[in-house]
Scaffold this active site. Sequence first.
Site, PDB file in Angstrom:
ATOM      1  N   HIS A 476       0.828  -1.204   0.000  1.00 32.51           N
ATOM      2  CA  HIS A 476       0.000   0.000   0.000  1.00 32.51           C
ATOM      3  C   HIS A 476       0.868   1.263   0.000  1.00 32.51           C
ATOM      4  CE1 HIS A 476      -3.653   2.347   1.325  1.00 32.51           C
ATOM      5  NE2 HIS A 476      -2.690   3.148   1.773  1.00 32.51           N
ATOM      6  N   GLU A 477       1.789   1.330   0.941  1.00 35.19           N
ATOM      7  CA  GLU A 477       2.629   2.534   1.029  1.00 35.19           C
ATOM      8  C   GLU A 477       3.532   2.665  -0.200  1.00 35.19           C
ATOM      9  OE1 GLU A 477       1.829   4.670   3.083  1.00 35.19           O
ATOM     10  OE2 GLU A 477       0.593   3.413   4.378  1.00 35.19           O
ATOM     11  N   HIS A 480       1.690   4.518  -2.900  1.00 34.84           N
ATOM     12  CA  HIS A 480       1.782   5.971  -2.730  1.00 34.84           C
ATOM     13  C   HIS A 480       3.135   6.476  -3.235  1.00 34.84           C
ATOM     14  CE1 HIS A 480      -1.877   6.828  -0.606  1.00 34.84           C
ATOM     15  NE2 HIS A 480      -1.588   6.092   0.455  1.00 34.84           N
ATOM     16  N   HIS A 483       3.403   6.767  -6.905  1.00 31.54           N
ATOM     17  CA  HIS A 483       2.634   7.922  -7.381  1.00 31.54           C
ATOM     18  C   HIS A 483       3.525   9.167  -7.395  1.00 31.54           C
ATOM     19  CE1 HIS A 483      -1.608  10.000  -7.124  1.00 31.54           C
ATOM     20  NE2 HIS A 483      -1.052  10.104  -8.316  1.00 31.54           N
TER      21      HIS A 483
END
Length: 687
Positions: A476-477, A480, A483
């Site tokens: 998940h991290e 980010h 991105h």
Amino acid sequence: MNSNTHPFHNPARLVDWSTLTTGNITSDIQAALAEAQAEIDAICEVSPQEATFENTFLALEAAGETLSRAWGRVDHLTSVQDSEALREAHRAMLPKVTEYSSRIPLNAKLWAALKSFAEKPEAAALTGVQKRYFDETLADFKQAGADLPDEKKTRLEELNQELAQKTKSYSDNVLDSTNAYELLIDDESRLAGLPDSAKAAARQSAKSKGHGTDEEPVWRFTLQAPSFLPVLKYAADSNLRKTIYDEAALIGYKEKWDNSELICEILKLRQEKAELLGKKNFADQVLQRRMAKSGENALAFTDDLFLKCKDAFATEFDELESFVADQTGQPKDRLEPWDISYWSEKLRLSKYDFDDEALRPYFPIDGVLNGMFRIAERVFGLRIQNHEGPENSWHPDVKLYDLYDAEGELLGYFYADWHPREEKRGGAWMNYLDTGAPLADGGRSPHVGLITGNMTEPVDGKPALLLHQEVETVFHEFGHLLHHLLGRVDIKSLNGVNVAWDFVELPSQIMENWCWNRESLDQFARHYETGEPIPQDLFEKMVAARNFQSASFMMRQLSLGKMDLELHVNPEHYLEGDLDAKIRESLAGYLANLKTTPKSLVRRFGHLFSSPVGYAAGYYSYKWAEVLDADAFTRFEKEGIFSEEAGRAFRECILSKGNSEDPAKLFKDFMGRDPDPQALLKRCGLM
């Protein structure tokens, strides 16, 4: 400015963190503030006749870059290297930094200079990312109060200052009350049911604090999640579970760390700010340019999902109560809150013969990271490697990596800091330290980011062996982070994660899907001793159990989003009386009926109250973005989870674009249509 004199100003992409000492913070931030203000003042002096896009809007984009870099480093250190001296330096400078940033949209001369260009034909002729930045900047200023009369601007500045200070105090209280507690156990029989990994970690924790000996061992438990959650899930001793549950419920609540009054003060300040800016409530103020547009729309989204899963939620909880009655031989009754995780795990074992702990040996953290990197390389066309040369990070456990495009272009660097420390705040998060931009020679300067967590630590000479849920958090991290690092927006403030808050979780949550597929798991899920992949029968049990109590998990997330929205749509209802009782009342149907009424986690809910805005009125966005990610991943399921075409399209349409275009358009560019709201319910087995 000389980086030897002002180390926090150092423009180096990879700064030597050992030079960033607390003693430099005051002088460095003061100097950066002076430089930033001079840059703003220069824009204010631009006459209407001379106003161009370059000397107004782009000059504003560049203003304060040194301050942003320096304060970002200070802010980061408060999260990972907390100390009283650091807190004092941060608190001393926080009002000044807040004053600088909040005054920008309230500066009448600056606003006049921007409007003088905005009224010219050249402004109407802007296209692409310049047009987007122009529109977003004007909207930012208006939303932040640029058109307010002077007396209201003065009050708004005061509100911004007070919010910065009070939310910092809230955050400090959570950290301090978390660290203030330890539970020492010297009777091993009380640890029955706990996995060996949890016992070993507790023994190691005790040793690190000088408790116990090899002959007379002691086990130490704290309120860090990797320490207390296994107790709630596995410990057969109900009194032990109750003890640790009760203490966790008091984070941010007891003694000098009670956040109750701060919550009321923050809600009042946010409401006053919203009204000052012409909005009915804080939710409407912060959501007006997000995908939801208003608090009412966000509540409608939340309530709609609630209605679609409430029956399944009731059925799941009834099943759990019946199971407990059957196992204990007692009449069916309501459960205690500290018993839910324990009996849920027992029920899951009985239904699927699946234990999370059985997966730990297949998830050594280095293997997980290497596998995740290889998946990202294959899907998105990248190359990731350990950084060669001195790393000079803020802690010896931190690793530094280089990220390249498959064609060889250096895209950025990133730090990874995965394990808990007392001076580090809880949870997991991603942040950016520098944003790259185009260079005169046609190239681009690299981005710099970081990912952090509080994962299971290495114990007894073994590598850190993660739970599958922790693996999902790592992925998940990293989403980010991608991105940020894969952004190719020419204007920095529009790059990466600087997007609508209810869109920002799409790149992170979509990455979690690669943690559930056999083909992708085989890239990294290998036994730390034998190198064998997860056995097929264990994999099948894991997948079968994926949607175990999915309605309950959905309802928990919805309840947090609902609580957040209710607090910020109707704050006046929560300012007096029993805060917990009023929250329970607003969450009727969202919460299970329990024998002992649990306290709300509102006093330790850092997402909402640890910064002036953060996730306040925006916690619903996790579910909003989950709808997007569930739907977007269907393209990979159709084309192949390692599909380079789908991966490149996601990189091009979503990851590289930041906030350069409307998020609804970006999603449509990738999927060729609007989102399918049923995708999430299908994935969760709720339809």
